[in-house]
Design a protein around this motif. Sequence first.
Motif, PDB file in Angstrom:
ATOM      1  N   ALA A  97       0.834  -1.200   0.000  1.00 44.05           N
ATOM      2  CA  ALA A  97       0.000   0.000   0.000  1.00 44.05           C
ATOM      3  C   ALA A  97       0.870   1.252   0.000  1.00 44.05           C
ATOM      4  O   ALA A  97       0.655   2.172  -0.801  1.00 44.05           O
ATOM      5  CB  ALA A  97      -0.934  -0.001   1.205  1.00 44.05           C
ATOM      6  N   VAL A  98       1.871   1.286   0.867  1.00 46.62           N
ATOM      7  CA  VAL A  98       2.711   2.475   1.007  1.00 46.62           C
ATOM      8  C   VAL A  98       3.542   2.699  -0.260  1.00 46.62           C
ATOM      9  O   VAL A  98       3.702   3.833  -0.698  1.00 46.62           O
ATOM     10  CB  VAL A  98       3.611   2.369   2.260  1.00 46.62           C
ATOM     11  CG1 VAL A  98       4.575   3.539   2.348  1.00 46.62           C
ATOM     12  CG2 VAL A  98       2.750   2.302   3.526  1.00 46.62           C
ATOM     13  N   VAL A  99       4.016   1.630  -0.875  1.00 39.33           N
ATOM     14  CA  VAL A  99       4.772   1.770  -2.127  1.00 39.33           C
ATOM     15  C   VAL A  99       3.886   2.414  -3.194  1.00 39.33           C
ATOM     16  O   VAL A  99       4.355   3.196  -4.021  1.00 39.33           O
ATOM     17  CB  VAL A  99       5.313   0.397  -2.592  1.00 39.33           C
ATOM     18  CG1 VAL A  99       5.839   0.461  -4.010  1.00 39.33           C
ATOM     19  CG2 VAL A  99       6.408  -0.077  -1.647  1.00 39.33           C
ATOM     20  N   GLY A 100       2.622   2.146  -3.162  1.00 42.68           N
ATOM     21  CA  GLY A 100       1.681   2.745  -4.110  1.00 42.68           C
ATOM     22  C   GLY A 100       1.408   4.222  -3.845  1.00 42.68           C
ATOM     23  O   GLY A 100       0.768   4.890  -4.660  1.00 42.68           O
ATOM     24  N   TRP A 101       1.852   4.742  -2.723  1.00 41.52           N
ATOM     25  CA  TRP A 101       1.615   6.139  -2.379  1.00 41.52           C
ATOM     26  C   TRP A 101       2.688   7.076  -2.930  1.00 41.52           C
ATOM     27  O   TRP A 101       2.658   8.282  -2.686  1.00 41.52           O
ATOM     28  CB  TRP A 101       1.564   6.314  -0.858  1.00 41.52           C
ATOM     29  CG  TRP A 101       0.416   5.608  -0.193  1.00 41.52           C
ATOM     30  CD1 TRP A 101      -0.626   4.988  -0.811  1.00 41.52           C
ATOM     31  CD2 TRP A 101       0.217   5.440   1.200  1.00 41.52           C
ATOM     32  NE1 TRP A 101      -1.460   4.432   0.128  1.00 41.52           N
ATOM     33  CE2 TRP A 101      -0.961   4.702   1.376  1.00 41.52           C
ATOM     34  CE3 TRP A 101       0.932   5.827   2.319  1.00 41.52           C
ATOM     35  CZ2 TRP A 101      -1.459   4.348   2.626  1.00 41.52           C
ATOM     36  CZ3 TRP A 101       0.444   5.477   3.568  1.00 41.52           C
ATOM     37  CH2 TRP A 101      -0.742   4.759   3.720  1.00 41.52           C
ATOM     38  N   VAL A 102       3.675   6.535  -3.670  1.00 41.42           N
ATOM     39  CA  VAL A 102       4.707   7.386  -4.258  1.00 41.42           C
ATOM     40  C   VAL A 102       4.062   8.262  -5.320  1.00 41.42           C
ATOM     41  O   VAL A 102       3.479   7.761  -6.289  1.00 41.42           O
ATOM     42  CB  VAL A 102       5.861   6.544  -4.866  1.00 41.42           C
ATOM     43  CG1 VAL A 102       6.868   7.449  -5.568  1.00 41.42           C
ATOM     44  CG2 VAL A 102       6.539   5.718  -3.800  1.00 41.42           C
ATOM     45  N   ILE A 103       4.121   9.588  -5.122  1.00 38.78           N
ATOM     46  CA  ILE A 103       3.500  10.499  -6.081  1.00 38.78           C
ATOM     47  C   ILE A 103       4.525  11.132  -7.010  1.00 38.78           C
ATOM     48  O   ILE A 103       4.176  11.696  -8.045  1.00 38.78           O
ATOM     49  CB  ILE A 103       2.670  11.603  -5.375  1.00 38.78           C
ATOM     50  CG1 ILE A 103       3.543  12.403  -4.412  1.00 38.78           C
ATOM     51  CG2 ILE A 103       1.484  11.003  -4.670  1.00 38.78           C
ATOM     52  CD1 ILE A 103       2.869  13.652  -3.860  1.00 38.78           C
ATOM     53  N   GLU A 104       5.808  11.039  -6.610  1.00 41.49           N
ATOM     54  CA  GLU A 104       6.859  11.638  -7.432  1.00 41.49           C
ATOM     55  C   GLU A 104       8.174  10.951  -7.111  1.00 41.49           C
ATOM     56  O   GLU A 104       8.431  10.573  -5.973  1.00 41.49           O
ATOM     57  CB  GLU A 104       6.966  13.140  -7.141  1.00 41.49           C
ATOM     58  CG  GLU A 104       7.925  13.876  -8.030  1.00 41.49           C
ATOM     59  CD  GLU A 104       7.971  15.372  -7.679  1.00 41.49           C
ATOM     60  OE1 GLU A 104       8.888  16.021  -8.211  1.00 41.49           O
ATOM     61  OE2 GLU A 104       7.152  15.870  -6.891  1.00 41.49           O
ATOM     62  N   GLU A 105       9.005  10.792  -8.146  1.00 43.96           N
ATOM     63  CA  GLU A 105      10.324  10.234  -7.942  1.00 43.96           C
ATOM     64  C   GLU A 105      11.302  11.085  -8.739  1.00 43.96           C
ATOM     65  O   GLU A 105      11.168  11.245  -9.943  1.00 43.96           O
ATOM     66  CB  GLU A 105      10.356   8.778  -8.443  1.00 43.96           C
ATOM     67  CG  GLU A 105      11.537   8.019  -7.949  1.00 43.96           C
ATOM     68  CD  GLU A 105      11.408   6.519  -8.178  1.00 43.96           C
ATOM     69  OE1 GLU A 105      12.460   5.894  -8.387  1.00 43.96           O
ATOM     70  OE2 GLU A 105      10.293   5.988  -8.169  1.00 43.96           O
ATOM     71  N   ARG A 106      12.268  11.678  -8.027  1.00 42.10           N
ATOM     72  CA  ARG A 106      13.241  12.577  -8.662  1.00 42.10           C
ATOM     73  C   ARG A 106      14.648  12.027  -8.523  1.00 42.10           C
ATOM     74  O   ARG A 106      14.957  11.385  -7.527  1.00 42.10           O
ATOM     75  CB  ARG A 106      13.223  13.960  -7.989  1.00 42.10           C
ATOM     76  CG  ARG A 106      11.961  14.738  -8.218  1.00 42.10           C
ATOM     77  CD  ARG A 106      12.110  16.114  -7.587  1.00 42.10           C
ATOM     78  NE  ARG A 106      11.004  16.265  -6.627  1.00 42.10           N
ATOM     79  CZ  ARG A 106      11.067  16.922  -5.494  1.00 42.10           C
ATOM     80  NH1 ARG A 106      12.168  17.524  -5.139  1.00 42.10           N
ATOM     81  NH2 ARG A 106      10.039  17.012  -4.701  1.00 42.10           N
ATOM     82  N   ALA A 107      15.474  12.327  -9.493  1.00 35.56           N
ATOM     83  CA  ALA A 107      16.872  11.865  -9.457  1.00 35.56           C
ATOM     84  C   ALA A 107      17.679  12.609  -8.439  1.00 35.56           C
ATOM     85  O   ALA A 107      17.412  13.528  -7.834  1.00 35.56           O
ATOM     86  CB  ALA A 107      17.507  12.071 -10.823  1.00 35.56           C
TER      87      ALA A 107
END
Length: 127
Positions: free
Chosen positions: A117-127
């Motif tokens: 569930a928490v992994v699905g809450w990622v709204i953005e991933e930046r380098a």
Amino acid sequence: MASVLSDYIKKEQMLKQLQEELQALENNSELKKELEFKEKLQALMTEHGKLARDVCEMLDPSYRSSSVKGSKISSTDGRKQRPLKVYKNPHTGEVVETRGGNHKVIKEWKAEFGNDAVVGWVIEERA
């Protein structure tokens, strides 16, 4: 014993094939030109006391900064920096930014709601 002999014969055949391929490469004029260039470049670098990275920096001044920042290499231990992940808890609206999975709040959320569930809450991933 037969399997050892069989293995030996196979390896001998592979060696012969590789030697033939190597011989063909050694006769390749393009390879000869590249090897000659490399030898001359190394001699020139040695003559002037320069390293490969020095030459790269001379040819491309952004080489050093891009090789450090662009590939996300940390200057302290040489490892790549993890991407920054932004999590948003849909239940509370709380937003957490972290580069690692050891964040206190993220751990609490995973304990309460589960890892998937928490992994699905990622709204953005930046380098």
